[in-house]
Design a protein around this motif. Structure first.
Motif, PDB file in Angstrom:
ATOM      1  N   ASP A 182     -16.569   3.572  11.766  1.00 16.79           N
ATOM      2  CA  ASP A 182     -16.355   3.773  13.203  1.00 16.79           C
ATOM      3  C   ASP A 182     -15.057   3.119  13.665  1.00 16.79           C
ATOM      4  N   HIS A 183     -14.174   2.831  12.697  1.00 16.43           N
ATOM      5  CA  HIS A 183     -12.852   2.308  13.018  1.00 16.43           C
ATOM      6  C   HIS A 183     -11.905   2.681  11.872  1.00 16.43           C
ATOM      7  N   LEU A 184     -10.624   2.616  12.125  1.00 14.70           N
ATOM      8  CA  LEU A 184      -9.653   2.948  11.096  1.00 14.70           C
ATOM      9  C   LEU A 184      -9.336   1.705  10.281  1.00 14.70           C
ATOM     10  N   PRO A 185      -9.694   1.686   8.994  1.00  9.62           N
ATOM     11  CA  PRO A 185      -9.399   0.515   8.169  1.00  9.62           C
ATOM     12  C   PRO A 185      -7.905   0.184   8.194  1.00  9.62           C
ATOM     13  N   GLY A 186      -7.602  -1.092   8.404  1.00  4.02           N
ATOM     14  CA  GLY A 186      -6.224  -1.532   8.426  1.00  4.02           C
ATOM     15  C   GLY A 186      -5.578  -1.540   9.794  1.00  4.02           C
ATOM     16  N   PHE A 187      -6.236  -0.945  10.791  1.00  2.00           N
ATOM     17  CA  PHE A 187      -5.708  -0.960  12.156  1.00  2.00           C
ATOM     18  C   PHE A 187      -6.419  -2.070  12.906  1.00  2.00           C
ATOM     19  N   GLU A 188      -5.711  -3.172  13.099  1.00  2.00           N
ATOM     20  CA  GLU A 188      -6.320  -4.360  13.682  1.00  2.00           C
ATOM     21  C   GLU A 188      -6.275  -4.276  15.210  1.00  2.00           C
ATOM     22  N   SER A 189      -7.344  -3.757  15.782  1.00  4.71           N
ATOM     23  CA  SER A 189      -7.434  -3.600  17.235  1.00  4.71           C
ATOM     24  C   SER A 189      -8.892  -3.434  17.609  1.00  4.71           C
ATOM     25  N   ASP A 190      -9.233  -3.869  18.821  1.00  3.58           N
ATOM     26  CA  ASP A 190     -10.591  -3.657  19.306  1.00  3.58           C
ATOM     27  C   ASP A 190     -10.706  -2.364  20.099  1.00  3.58           C
ATOM     28  N   GLU A 191      -9.638  -1.557  20.131  1.00  5.50           N
ATOM     29  CA  GLU A 191      -9.679  -0.279  20.828  1.00  5.50           C
ATOM     30  C   GLU A 191     -10.405   0.764  19.981  1.00  5.50           C
ATOM     31  N   ALA A 192     -11.224   1.577  20.642  1.00  9.14           N
ATOM     32  CA  ALA A 192     -12.017   2.600  19.956  1.00  9.14           C
ATOM     33  C   ALA A 192     -11.176   3.866  19.799  1.00  9.14           C
ATOM     34  N   ARG A 193     -10.610   4.056  18.617  1.00 12.69           N
ATOM     35  CA  ARG A 193      -9.671   5.157  18.407  1.00 12.69           C
ATOM     36  C   ARG A 193      -9.947   5.984  17.153  1.00 12.69           C
ATOM     37  N   TYR A 194     -11.009   5.687  16.429  1.00 10.78           N
ATOM     38  CA  TYR A 194     -11.226   6.417  15.175  1.00 10.78           C
ATOM     39  C   TYR A 194     -12.695   6.384  14.811  1.00 10.78           C
ATOM     40  N   ILE A 195     -13.186   7.534  14.375  1.00 13.19           N
ATOM     41  CA  ILE A 195     -14.529   7.610  13.796  1.00 13.19           C
ATOM     42  C   ILE A 195     -14.488   8.668  12.700  1.00 13.19           C
ATOM     43  N   GLU A 196     -15.190   8.412  11.608  1.00 15.03           N
ATOM     44  CA  GLU A 196     -15.099   9.274  10.426  1.00 15.03           C
ATOM     45  C   GLU A 196     -16.487   9.600   9.912  1.00 15.03           C
ATOM     46  N   ALA A 197     -16.664  10.844   9.493  1.00 15.03           N
ATOM     47  CA  ALA A 197     -17.974  11.276   9.025  1.00 15.03           C
ATOM     48  C   ALA A 197     -17.837  12.221   7.845  1.00 15.03           C
ATOM     49  N   GLU A 198     -18.917  12.341   7.089  1.00 13.53           N
ATOM     50  CA  GLU A 198     -18.998  13.322   6.005  1.00 13.53           C
ATOM     51  C   GLU A 198     -19.906  14.459   6.441  1.00 13.53           C
ATOM     52  N   LEU A 199     -19.433  15.675   6.192  1.00 10.50           N
ATOM     53  CA  LEU A 199     -20.185  16.865   6.563  1.00 10.50           C
ATOM     54  C   LEU A 199     -19.864  17.952   5.558  1.00 10.50           C
ATOM     55  N   ASP A 200     -20.900  18.500   4.898  1.00  9.50           N
ATOM     56  CA  ASP A 200     -20.701  19.564   3.906  1.00  9.50           C
ATOM     57  C   ASP A 200     -19.665  19.170   2.852  1.00  9.50           C
ATOM     58  N   ASP A 201     -19.757  17.946   2.347  1.00  8.99           N
ATOM     59  CA  ASP A 201     -18.852  17.441   1.312  1.00  8.99           C
ATOM     60  C   ASP A 201     -17.400  17.353   1.763  1.00  8.99           C
ATOM     61  N   VAL A 202     -17.191  17.307   3.064  1.00  5.75           N
ATOM     62  CA  VAL A 202     -15.860  17.126   3.637  1.00  5.75           C
ATOM     63  C   VAL A 202     -15.873  15.875   4.502  1.00  5.75           C
ATOM     64  N   THR A 203     -14.852  15.044   4.378  1.00  4.54           N
ATOM     65  CA  THR A 203     -14.698  13.879   5.234  1.00  4.54           C
ATOM     66  C   THR A 203     -13.781  14.256   6.392  1.00  4.54           C
ATOM     67  N   ILE A 204     -14.233  14.003   7.607  1.00  7.07           N
ATOM     68  CA  ILE A 204     -13.446  14.339   8.792  1.00  7.07           C
ATOM     69  C   ILE A 204     -13.200  13.075   9.599  1.00  7.07           C
ATOM     70  N   GLY A 205     -11.929  12.740   9.766  1.00  7.80           N
ATOM     71  CA  GLY A 205     -11.529  11.604  10.584  1.00  7.80           C
ATOM     72  C   GLY A 205     -11.080  12.083  11.947  1.00  7.80           C
ATOM     73  N   ASN A 206     -11.758  11.621  12.975  1.00  7.02           N
ATOM     74  CA  ASN A 206     -11.465  11.975  14.362  1.00  7.02           C
ATOM     75  C   ASN A 206     -10.657  10.836  14.968  1.00  7.02           C
ATOM     76  N   LEU A 207      -9.428  11.129  15.428  1.00  9.83           N
ATOM     77  CA  LEU A 207      -8.532  10.053  15.830  1.00  9.83           C
ATOM     78  C   LEU A 207      -7.913  10.263  17.206  1.00  9.83           C
ATOM     79  N   TYR A 208      -7.636   9.139  17.861  1.00  7.43           N
ATOM     80  CA  TYR A 208      -6.893   9.112  19.122  1.00  7.43           C
ATOM     81  C   TYR A 208      -5.781   8.088  18.956  1.00  7.43           C
ATOM     82  N   LEU A 209      -4.611   8.587  18.595  1.00  7.39           N
ATOM     83  CA  LEU A 209      -3.500   7.712  18.259  1.00  7.39           C
ATOM     84  C   LEU A 209      -2.870   7.137  19.530  1.00  7.39           C
ATOM     85  N   PRO A 210      -2.467   5.874  19.527  1.00  2.00           N
ATOM     86  CA  PRO A 210      -1.855   5.278  20.720  1.00  2.00           C
ATOM     87  C   PRO A 210      -0.661   6.083  21.222  1.00  2.00           C
ATOM     88  N   ASN A 211      -0.532   6.144  22.545  1.00  2.00           N
ATOM     89  CA  ASN A 211       0.568   6.880  23.160  1.00  2.00           C
ATOM     90  C   ASN A 211       1.913   6.238  22.868  1.00  2.00           C
TER      91      ASN A 211
END
Length: 263
Positions: free
Chosen positions: A80-109
């Motif tokens: 529920d966070h991006l490994p290596g991105f040191e922040s308490d902001e909620a910007r990444y969540i990743e899941a596995e679905l049908d043998d595919v990993t999908i990372g959902n991201l909101y990159l800082p402006n």
């Protein structure tokens, strides 16, 4: 099996939950919708989706940022966070679905917070690159989809839609995006449409939507085997014309039947 998934910066899920639910009802082929900028904590996420039988996963925070997944099928959340991105902001969540990993991201402006704010943007790009390398080394088929807050080329924004010094156009922002491509990922839209103006965001000001003064900042980057399966990338522009819409619109990725679950 085939897989269709989508991304949408919704700019407050509590304000626009009805638009999301209506979109999902009209797009039954979409298995997974990735939302950004939900602007709420997990317990505040509207319950109507789970009540309708969807599976929901949220990485949220109060009033700002936040990402969520709404799926028709059960999900396995990998982080529920991006490994290596040191922040308490909620910007990444990743899941596995049908043998595919999908990372959902909101990159800082990157336009606020001065040098530290822009450094945060670059740090996210760096962490995302290393996450890509880790998934590649693990043999995963994966996609990074969401609001990248970068126009990769001059063709990806309308003339005068941004000032030349905007962080979305900064050479280092674009370099962060290119680094992901050079690592072996494919820009889904440009794979199918190498040239042309295709926008995913229109500002609320100065009739930007009516003038088609937009930006392409919502992207899907696919690992090699997923890129081989890509059949369509659709920008649902009509959503921007609805009553009280988000300033972004959904982007939809369709993949054909999998040949293998590994890169």
């Amino acid at each position: 099996m085939s897989l269709t998934f989508a991304s949408w910066n919704i700019n407050s899920i509590r304000t626009r939950a009805h638009l999301v639910k209506d979109w999902l009802d009209r797009n039954e082929a979409c298995t997974l919708l990735c939302l950004q900028e939900i602007k709420c904590e997990a317990h505040q996420f509207p319950p109507l989706f789970e009540e309708a039988g969807f599976h929901v996963a949220v990485a949220g925070q109060k009033a700002y940022n936040g990402v969520a997944l709404i799926s028709r099928a059960p999900l396995t959340i990998t982080t529920d966070h991006l490994p290596g991105f040191e922040s308490d902001e909620a910007r990444y969540i990743e899941a596995e679905l049908d043998d595919v990993t999908i990372g959902n991201l909101y990159l800082p402006n990157g336009n606020s917070g001065g040098e530290a704010g822009f450094a945060k943007k670059l740090n996210f790009f760096d962490a995302l690159y290393h996450r890509a390398r880790a998934l590649q080394q693990g043999g995963r088929s994966f996609a990074f989809i969401g609001d990248y807050n970068v126009c990769p080329t001059d063709e990806d924004y309308a003339p005068k839609a941004l000032s030349p010094d905007d962080a979305l156009l900064h050479p280092e922002s674009r370099a962060g995006f290119r680094r992901l491509l050079w690592s072996g990922l494919t820009d889904a839209l440009r794979c199918l449409h190498p040239t042309g103006q295709h926008y995913t965001f229109w500002d609320y000001q100065a009739g930007a939507y009516q003038r088609n003064s937009g930006l392409r900042i919502d992207h899907a980057l696919l690992s090699p085997r997923l890129a081989d399966r890509l059949t369509s990338f659709t920008i649902d522009k009509d959503e921007r014309g609805r009553d009280k819409p988000s300033d972004h619109v959904p982007v939809v990725v369709k993949l054909d039947t999998a040949q293998s679950s590994h890169e």
